[in-house]
Design a protein around this motif. Structure first.
Motif, short mmCIF file in Angstrom:
data_model
loop_
_atom_site.label_atom_id
_atom_site.label_comp_id
_atom_site.label_asym_id
_atom_site.label_seq_id
_atom_site.Cartn_x
_atom_site.Cartn_y
_atom_site.Cartn_z
N GLN A 1 0.82 -1.22 0.00
CA GLN A 1 0.00 0.00 0.00
C GLN A 1 0.85 1.27 0.00
OE1 GLN A 1 -2.81 -0.12 3.24
NE2 GLN A 1 -3.72 -2.07 2.58
N PHE A 2 2.16 1.10 0.19
CA PHE A 2 3.05 2.27 0.26
C PHE A 2 4.22 2.09 -0.69
CE2 PHE A 2 0.94 1.52 4.29
CZ PHE A 2 0.32 2.74 4.52
N PRO A 3 3.95 2.00 -1.99
CA PRO A 3 5.03 1.75 -2.96
C PRO A 3 6.05 2.87 -2.96
CG PRO A 3 3.00 2.48 -4.06
CD PRO A 3 2.64 2.22 -2.63
N GLY A 4 7.34 2.45 -2.96
CA GLY A 4 8.42 3.42 -3.03
C GLY A 4 8.80 4.05 -1.71
N LEU A 5 8.07 3.74 -0.62
CA LEU A 5 8.36 4.35 0.68
C LEU A 5 9.13 3.36 1.56
CD1 LEU A 5 5.10 6.27 1.63
CD2 LEU A 5 7.00 6.98 0.17
N THR A 6 9.88 3.93 2.49
CA THR A 6 10.61 3.16 3.48
C THR A 6 10.35 3.78 4.85
OG1 THR A 6 12.62 4.50 3.40
CG2 THR A 6 12.41 2.73 1.76
N LYS A 7 10.91 3.16 5.85
CA LYS A 7 10.79 3.71 7.21
C LYS A 7 11.40 5.10 7.31
CE LYS A 7 8.99 0.54 10.08
NZ LYS A 7 7.92 0.83 11.07
N GLU A 8 12.35 5.39 6.41
CA GLU A 8 13.03 6.69 6.46
C GLU A 8 12.29 7.76 5.66
OE1 GLU A 8 14.75 3.75 5.83
OE2 GLU A 8 15.22 3.72 7.98
N SER A 9 11.22 7.41 4.98
CA SER A 9 10.47 8.39 4.19
C SER A 9 9.85 9.44 5.11
CB SER A 9 9.37 7.70 3.38
OG SER A 9 9.94 6.82 2.42
N SER A 10 9.59 10.59 4.55
CA SER A 10 9.09 11.71 5.36
C SER A 10 7.61 11.56 5.69
CB SER A 10 9.30 13.03 4.61
OG SER A 10 8.44 13.11 3.49
N PHE A 11 7.20 12.32 6.68
CA PHE A 11 5.80 12.38 7.09
C PHE A 11 4.93 12.75 5.89
CE2 PHE A 11 2.05 14.45 8.75
CZ PHE A 11 1.74 13.77 9.92
N GLU A 12 5.40 13.74 5.12
CA GLU A 12 4.61 14.22 3.98
C GLU A 12 4.46 13.16 2.90
OE1 GLU A 12 6.22 17.72 6.14
OE2 GLU A 12 7.06 15.81 5.46
N GLU A 13 5.48 12.33 2.69
CA GLU A 13 5.39 11.28 1.68
C GLU A 13 4.33 10.25 2.06
OE1 GLU A 13 9.69 10.79 -0.39
OE2 GLU A 13 9.67 10.49 1.79
N PHE A 14 4.27 9.91 3.33
CA PHE A 14 3.23 8.98 3.78
C PHE A 14 1.84 9.62 3.65
CE2 PHE A 14 6.68 6.57 5.70
CZ PHE A 14 6.21 5.27 5.65
N GLN A 15 1.75 10.91 4.00
CA GLN A 15 0.46 11.59 3.88
C GLN A 15 0.00 11.65 2.43
OE1 GLN A 15 0.09 15.38 5.93
NE2 GLN A 15 -1.57 16.03 4.57
N ALA A 16 0.96 11.83 1.51
CA ALA A 16 0.61 11.89 0.08
C ALA A 16 0.01 10.57 -0.38
CB ALA A 16 1.84 12.23 -0.74
N VAL A 17 0.57 9.43 0.08
CA VAL A 17 0.03 8.14 -0.31
C VAL A 17 -1.38 7.98 0.23
CG1 VAL A 17 0.26 5.64 0.01
CG2 VAL A 17 2.28 7.03 -0.51
N LEU A 18 -1.61 8.37 1.47
CA LEU A 18 -2.95 8.27 2.05
C LEU A 18 -3.93 9.19 1.34
CD1 LEU A 18 -2.07 8.06 5.85
CD2 LEU A 18 -2.67 6.19 4.30
N HIS A 19 -3.45 10.37 0.94
CA HIS A 19 -4.31 11.30 0.21
C HIS A 19 -4.77 10.71 -1.12
CE1 HIS A 19 -5.80 14.90 -1.75
NE2 HIS A 19 -4.93 14.72 -2.73
#
Length: 773
Positions: free
Chosen positions: A222-240
């Motif tokens: 559900q979070f392609p291209g992201l890792t534990k080190e990804s930023s808060f904003e990158e996770f929010q963008a996926v959820l958006h």
């Protein structure tokens, strides 16, 4: 027409060479009397041959007509497909009128038409007297340009004045002019969905934390291209981008500066040198602040060309809970907040570089703790006195301030007087006309809230400017600073505006009023409009009305100025400030407006879809009327107008009207009601103006500053005595049948009632004849 005739021939004749007027053969003709009796066969054959030859010639002409018509139709269809538009000429009123096959009609104005007068004025006066009016829309226009070039320009500036001209120079097709004009008149700010980085307490914030702590481990797909080190904003963008899993808004684009960025050097200079040497340049920021906090400050205040920094969490220091839900305890969120505050501030060698010229704030505050006063504090009372009375009675106590200065400006002035014990106010800036933040706030109020209500939960079109700016301030990318404290409004709240010419006596009259904060400048909010952008006072300048060319004479002998005020109302709509208020007032510059009395007259009608009629000069049809020196509309009536004004413009014969007649007829047609109040205005054009009557809210006309203030002083200096007496009379008459239980604490209400009910003479009579000692 030729085509119709040819087509009528076809079904009855079946393309027969012997067809004559619908008869297919000589035999058929004979049966109906075509062959005359008593003639010889030779004569009959000779006549028949002659008829057939004539018929064939006529038929051939019809066939040629059909062929030519078919060619024209094919050409028209082809041109339509190509989007060029076929022009078919038609004579109308002796002038050439051309209809575009697209959507527009063109007509070159002729003498005697209103458009002709406007174009003629532009050619003879406008282009030489006001060349700047034409530079934006018509950069190639010159005094030597021909009539249709000028008409094309007037059409582009204001489509309600002139129709599309037929043969303007400089356009390969009329559709080019149509497209350019519509583009100019429909131009608006292009706003993508606003960005917002989720904050603690919001559902999205919890969803992002849950995704960072657990979601990416349990559901990595559900979070392609992201890792534990990804930023808060990158996770929010996926959820958006997956609205089914959360309700996250689009996060702002971000980039935390590194050593290769110019911003990096600005942040380090601010942290190591700037904040220590010039703390007043960085409100709310300290040298101990994180790198990201400093970069975010520089970004919002446009210092150092810094982008919005990203939020990176060290999740190894955050203990993941077993289950993270929206209603869970806030322990994890608190851990995250602590980690955000402890992120390692980055550093680099500044190499002696200095950035004073880009970081300087220009403020005069020091590094002491700030505290903007609030209601209930002594400092707040001192500030309110200064804003409402002190600035008018003792202007020298507040150097550099005007009645339009902010709450914080007044508090800062009082702070410099130690005996008052007012703390220094916190830094603020309410966006002004021409600033990017102002445009964004107005877009939200004008369009954004209605088009995208989910983006601005808790706000309505009646939200105050400062409240919307405060909301946008949370979204760092908007570059909106924290707004100043909103001014305290009266009830009902009133928005006022005036329209005046840049040339003539009106500008000086307006400046005299704004300097003392009287007239429309004592309304809760106000605007001034003119044909030029002009400075009126410190922080106040006019909003410019697009040029409307000449003004004629209306049917009742006043100015036929409807077009000018159509433009003025559009400017007011676009400004959007009016939407927060209960009433919108348009007042002439030479009208003496007393706002406190105005509230008393208008209050009973607040909340209704009404406008006020104010003059009963005559009786009969059309009376009473709304005289244009003072026009009063409820918020609801203005919403009605702006939603239906196109209908009024298209259906009413407004060209020879004054704008007051137009507004009254327009609102009536759109379903608004009217109320009559003969005491609303004392107008010498109507019943007369007695500035000492003690009750009227507006007096008109007083065209010089001397006569204007003479009337104002007479109304406000002499009348208060009668109001004071009347208030005491009402107090002495206080019984349950007159007042409710809330009466005793509302002394100001008594004075308002007294001023509106009692004349000076009646008030004195009551005091001497009816009241106990």
């Amino acid at each position: 027409a030729i085509l119709v005739q040819a087509l009528q021939l076809i079904p009855s004749c079946r393309f027969s060479p012997f067809c004559v007027g619908g008869f297919e053969t000589p035999m058929r003709a004979a049966e109906t009397g075509f062959l005359e009796s008593g003639t010889s066969d030779d004569e009959q054959l000779t006549r028949e041959s002659s008829v057939i030859g004539s018929t064939r010639r006529r038929y051939h002409r019809q066939i040629w007509a059909l062929a030519v018509s078919a060619v024209f139709i094919a050409a028209a269809v082809l041109l339509q497909i190509l989007g060029r538009g076929l022009l078919v000429r038609k004579e109308m009123r002796g002038a050439g009128t051309v209809y575009l096959a697209t959507t527009e009609t063109c007509h070159t104005a002729v003498e005697g038409e209103p458009c002709f007068a406007d174009v003629d004025w532009a050619m003879k006066v406008g282009i030489t007297g006001h060349p700047d009016w034409y530079e934006g829309e018509c950069p190639g226009l010159k005094p030597t340009s021909d009539f249709e070039e000028f008409q094309a320009c007037v059409y582009k500036i204001n489509m309600t004045t002139c129709p599309l001209p037929c043969n303007p120079a400089g356009f390969t097709a009329l559709q080019d002019l149509v497209d350019q004009t519509h583009k100019a008149h429909t131009k608006t700010d292009i706003h993508e969905e606003p960005c917002h980085i989720a904050k603690k307490g919001e559902d999205c914030y919890s969803s992002v934390i849950n995704a960072m702590l657990q979601g990416i481990d349990e559901h990595p797909g559900q979070f392609p291209g992201l890792t534990k080190e990804s930023s808060f904003e990158e996770f929010q963008a996926v959820l958006h981008n997956n609205p089914g899993t959360s309700s996250c808004p689009r996060p702002c684009n971000c980039h935390t500066a590194d050593e290769t960025d110019e911003c990096f050097k600005h942040v380090v200079w601010a942290r190591d040198i700037g904040i220590r040497g010039h703390p007043d340049w960085y409100h709310g920021i300290r040298s101990e602040s994180t790198f990201e906090d400093i970069q975010a400050y520089l970004h919002k205040h446009e210092k150092g060309h810094c982008p919005l920094p990203c939020t990176v969490l060290d999740l190894s220091k955050v203990e993941a809970p077993e289950v993270v839900t929206d209603d869970q305890d806030s322990e994890v969120e608190e851990q995250v907040e602590e980690e955000l505050a402890k992120q390692l501030a980055k550093g680099a060698n500044t190499s002696g570089r200095h950035y004073e010229h880009e970081h300087e704030d220009g403020g005069d505050s020091d590094n002491e703790t700030c505290d903007t006063a609030v209601k209930g504090q002594t400092c707040y009372d001192d500030v309110m006195y200064a804003m409402q009375k002190g600035i008018h009675e003792h202007a020298d106590w507040y150097p550099g301030l005007t009645p339009a200065s902010t709450f914080e400006d007044f508090q800062a002035a009082i702070h410099k007087r130690p005996e008052k014990r007012c703390p220094a106010p916190c830094h603020c800036h309410t966006a002004r006309q021409g600033e990017t933040c102002s445009a964004r706030v107005k877009w939200v109020l004008r369009e954004g809230l209605e088009a995208h209500p989910s983006w601005y939960k808790g706000f309505t079109v009646r939200s105050r400017f400062e409240d919307v700016q405060s909301r946008l301030h949370e979204d760092a990318k908007t570059k909106c600073q924290a707004p100043c404290a909103p001014r305290v409004w009266g009830s009902p709240s009133i928005f006022c505006f005036s329209v005046f010419r840049s040339q003539g006596y009106e500008l000086d009259l307006v400046k005299a009023q704004v300097d003392k904060g009287v007239g429309i400048f004592s309304c809760d909010e106000f605007r001034v409009l003119s044909d030029e952008t002009l400075p009126v006072s410190k922080g106040i300048e006019t909003l410019k009305i697009p040029p409307c060319e000449s003004v004629g004479v209306s049917k009742d002998g006043t100015a036929a100025n409807t077009l000018i005020f159509m433009q003025a109302w559009f400017v007011i709509w676009h400004d959007a400030t009016w939407r927060a208020h209960d009433w919108v007032i348009k007042a002439d510059p030479d009208a003496v407006v007393l706002v406190d009395r105005l509230r008393t007259h208008l209050k009973p009608h607040t909340g209704k879809n009404v406008f006020m009629k104010n003059c009963m000069k005559y009786t009969g049809p059309g009376w009473p009327m709304m005289f244009g020196s003072l026009e009063a509309f409820t918020h609801e009536a203005m919403e009605t107008y702006f939603k239906g004004e196109k209908r009024c413009r298209n259906e009413l014969q407004w060209q020879a009207w004054g704008e007051d007649l137009y507004m009254g007829n327009c609102l009536t047609m759109l379903g608004a009601s009217s109320e009559f109040d003969g005491g609303l205005i004392g107008d010498n054009v109507c019943k007369g103006a007695n500035c000492g009557d003690g009750t009227t809210a507006v007096y008109h006309p007083f065209k010089s500053a001397e006569s204007w203030f003479q009337c104002h002083d007479q109304a406000t200096v002499e009348a208060p005595a009668a109001c004071f007496i009347g208030a005491h009379v009402l107090a002495l008459m206080h019984t349950e049948q007159f007042f409710n239980d809330d009466f005793s604490s509302e002394s100001s209400m008594l004075q308002d009632m007294a001023c509106s009910v009692f004349s000076p003479v009646f008030g004195m009579a009551l005091v001497h004849g009816k009241t106990p000692s």
